[in-house]
Design a protein around this motif. Sequence first.
Motif, PDB file in Angstrom:
ATOM      1  N   HIS A 191       0.878  -1.298   0.093  1.00  0.00           N
ATOM      2  CA  HIS A 191      -0.145   0.090  -0.086  1.00  0.00           C
ATOM      3  C   HIS A 191       0.822   1.352   0.024  1.00  0.00           C
ATOM      4  O   HIS A 191       0.522   2.200  -0.785  1.00  0.00           O
ATOM      5  N   GLU A 209      -4.113  -3.699  -6.897  1.00  0.00           N
ATOM      6  CA  GLU A 209      -4.635  -4.398  -5.867  1.00  0.00           C
ATOM      7  C   GLU A 209      -4.886  -5.967  -6.201  1.00  0.00           C
ATOM      8  O   GLU A 209      -5.052  -6.696  -5.311  1.00  0.00           O
ATOM      9  N   SER A 212      -1.967  -8.009  -5.294  1.00  0.00           N
ATOM     10  CA  SER A 212      -1.836  -8.030  -4.125  1.00  0.00           C
ATOM     11  C   SER A 212      -2.743  -9.102  -3.370  1.00  0.00           C
ATOM     12  O   SER A 212      -2.370  -9.935  -2.671  1.00  0.00           O
ATOM     13  N   ARG A 213      -3.995  -9.131  -3.718  1.00  0.00           N
ATOM     14  CA  ARG A 213      -5.054 -10.063  -3.329  1.00  0.00           C
ATOM     15  C   ARG A 213      -5.063 -11.392  -3.584  1.00  0.00           C
ATOM     16  O   ARG A 213      -5.457 -12.218  -3.169  1.00  0.00           O
ATOM     17  N   SER A 217      -4.186 -11.112   0.581  1.00  0.00           N
ATOM     18  CA  SER A 217      -3.670 -10.283   1.711  1.00  0.00           C
ATOM     19  C   SER A 217      -4.219  -8.976   1.446  1.00  0.00           C
ATOM     20  O   SER A 217      -4.492  -8.512   0.230  1.00  0.00           O
ATOM     21  N   ASP A 218      -4.464  -8.442   2.555  1.00  0.00           N
ATOM     22  CA  ASP A 218      -4.648  -6.774   2.363  1.00  0.00           C
ATOM     23  C   ASP A 218      -3.230  -6.121   2.037  1.00  0.00           C
ATOM     24  O   ASP A 218      -2.478  -6.554   2.555  1.00  0.00           O
ATOM     25  N   ARG A 220      -1.982  -3.460   3.048  1.00  0.00           N
ATOM     26  CA  ARG A 220      -1.594  -2.919   4.154  1.00  0.00           C
ATOM     27  C   ARG A 220      -0.665  -3.817   4.845  1.00  0.00           C
ATOM     28  O   ARG A 220       0.396  -3.216   5.582  1.00  0.00           O
ATOM     29  N   GLU A 221      -0.819  -5.042   4.722  1.00  0.00           N
ATOM     30  CA  GLU A 221       0.136  -6.084   5.526  1.00  0.00           C
ATOM     31  C   GLU A 221       1.081  -6.830   4.439  1.00  0.00           C
ATOM     32  O   GLU A 221       1.997  -7.197   4.919  1.00  0.00           O
ATOM     33  N   SER A 360     -13.009  -5.384  -8.629  1.00  0.00           N
ATOM     34  CA  SER A 360     -12.484  -4.374  -7.470  1.00  0.00           C
ATOM     35  C   SER A 360     -13.508  -3.278  -7.119  1.00  0.00           C
ATOM     36  O   SER A 360     -14.172  -2.917  -7.821  1.00  0.00           O
ATOM     37  N   ASP A 366     -14.100 -10.521  -5.151  1.00  0.00           N
ATOM     38  CA  ASP A 366     -12.371 -10.467  -5.796  1.00  0.00           C
ATOM     39  C   ASP A 366     -12.603 -10.904  -7.085  1.00  0.00           C
ATOM     40  O   ASP A 366     -11.548 -10.373  -7.949  1.00  0.00           O
ATOM     41  N   ALA A 396      -8.847 -12.231   1.986  1.00  0.00           N
ATOM     42  CA  ALA A 396      -8.761 -11.326   3.080  1.00  0.00           C
ATOM     43  C   ALA A 396      -9.958 -10.902   3.769  1.00  0.00           C
ATOM     44  O   ALA A 396     -10.236  -9.861   4.209  1.00  0.00           O
ATOM     45  N   ASP A 398     -12.330 -10.527   6.758  1.00  0.00           N
ATOM     46  CA  ASP A 398     -12.244 -10.258   8.495  1.00  0.00           C
ATOM     47  C   ASP A 398     -12.386 -11.479   9.353  1.00  0.00           C
ATOM     48  O   ASP A 398     -13.374 -12.196   9.126  1.00  0.00           O
TER      49      ASP A 398
END
Length: 522
Positions: A191, A209, A212-213, A217-218, A220-221, A360, A366, A396, A398
């Motif tokens: 990010h 994104e 990354s997904r 994963s998020d 940010r991580e 997205s 996703d 990802a 929650d």
Amino acid sequence: MIRISDRDGAAPGRGWDRKAQLVPAAPGLRRVQGAAPRAAVVGGGIAGLASATALAERGVRVTLHERGPALGGRLAGWRTELADGSRVTMSRGFHAFFRQYYNLRGLLRRAAPLSSVLRPLPDYPLRHRNGLTDSFAHVPRTPPWSAVGFAVLSSTFRWQDLAAVRARAALPLFDVRVPDVYERFDAVSAHDFLAAVNFPPAAHHLAFEVFSRSFFSDPRELSAAELLLMFHIYFLGSSEGLLFDVPHEPFSQALWEPLGRYLECLGVDVRTGAPVDSVRPSGGTALSVDAGGTSTEYDAVVLALDVRGLQRLVEASPGLGDEAWRAAIAAQRTAPPFLVSRLWLDRPVDRSRPGFLGTSGFDGLDNVSVPDRWEGEAIRWVRRTGGSVVELHGYAVDESADRHAVERKLLRQLHEVYPETAGARVVDARHEWRADCPLFPVDGYRSRPAVSTPHPALTMAGDLVRTDLPVALMERAATTGFLAANALLRRWGAAGHPLWTVPRRGRSPVLRGMAARFPDAG
């Protein structure tokens, strides 16, 4: 004695890319000499299958242990009966077999010609909720024209937005090398890297994104180093393009059952439903494998497990490895949960819908795939019923989320993406919740386990394993599987297996020079 040099042997093809690089293996004997050593491979996923294949082809007596009822690991399939009485195969969902997956494809080619098990998808569109859609169907393959062509053809990249991109911050994308990329960017999140480059927001979502997904994963991580490596493998470092192939039948029938038969022809003792309880040093360099109440001594062991399986086995094997290695294994993390929902609907989706759509901005959805565009089993069900088969992925999620609520939300998002499904009746559905993929967090590269271990007869393989080659996801699993076997074969004087990778640095000398001129870029 016949010897194999590092230029001989069954190296997988390199595809279209003339700049793909050979990774030579140590030369040696075509097969081990004398009494054949015995090796146990723990885990029957891609990594374990690659290791077992590589060892058995050189004359090693291999026992393959798989905890589950079938081979394939996280890509295994299993039979289930639908409400209409149909017997179908369920799995953890869509996977793309990119043309850059040289070593995985080389593994699969052992059992059958790739043309008989894989078929190409004509496009890989990406859609944002704001209505913008990008396509890779007509994008040139060869970098940097691939990037230029994508920008020119894209509805996402507006020229006024591109003018705001911080070109100097983006330079590291053009000269990705391993392990240098980890030394420079592992301490930065994906990010934050993208924010520093200042890509247009819509382009950020669609072109990055989605990458990354793919790691569940998020952003940010996720380590920025992994994001840069992905971009190099699939876009700026390879001329194979972003299009891919998919199996023409479910994974088990198309891929793993034929490969299992190939292993059995090589003399491999394939044991499914056979978990390993512990592994113990048993004098000299030998290792004892405890499974099902029986202890068997082996000359070598390959651990090819997912994160939690590996942690359980190491915890149950107190004499294995040293303190630092065991601590590193215990510290590994899994990515957040993800959901795969496969729906059998009573009516077809529009004929124009692609086999795979990356999405997205759809609040947790996703991607959407339509397996009856390519998978024989789904095609036959659709022909018989007049319905359709649709698969939804949400990554990802929650961990505290209500799972039924997430399943309902993804269905609502499907109705928004493909409105014709809103009135469809769900004949049946299967919802697979999993949380067993490795997490590649910020500043986590050095603590990841490597192929070698403190014990000379113990090696490791899998997509969680660190390697200094530009590979990721399924290709990392296959590549480390071969590397783990090669390390053991070298101990016995046998030739390893040569491999291929995408170029191990940026393709353009000009862009590499610019990146070198500004080493603090990014």
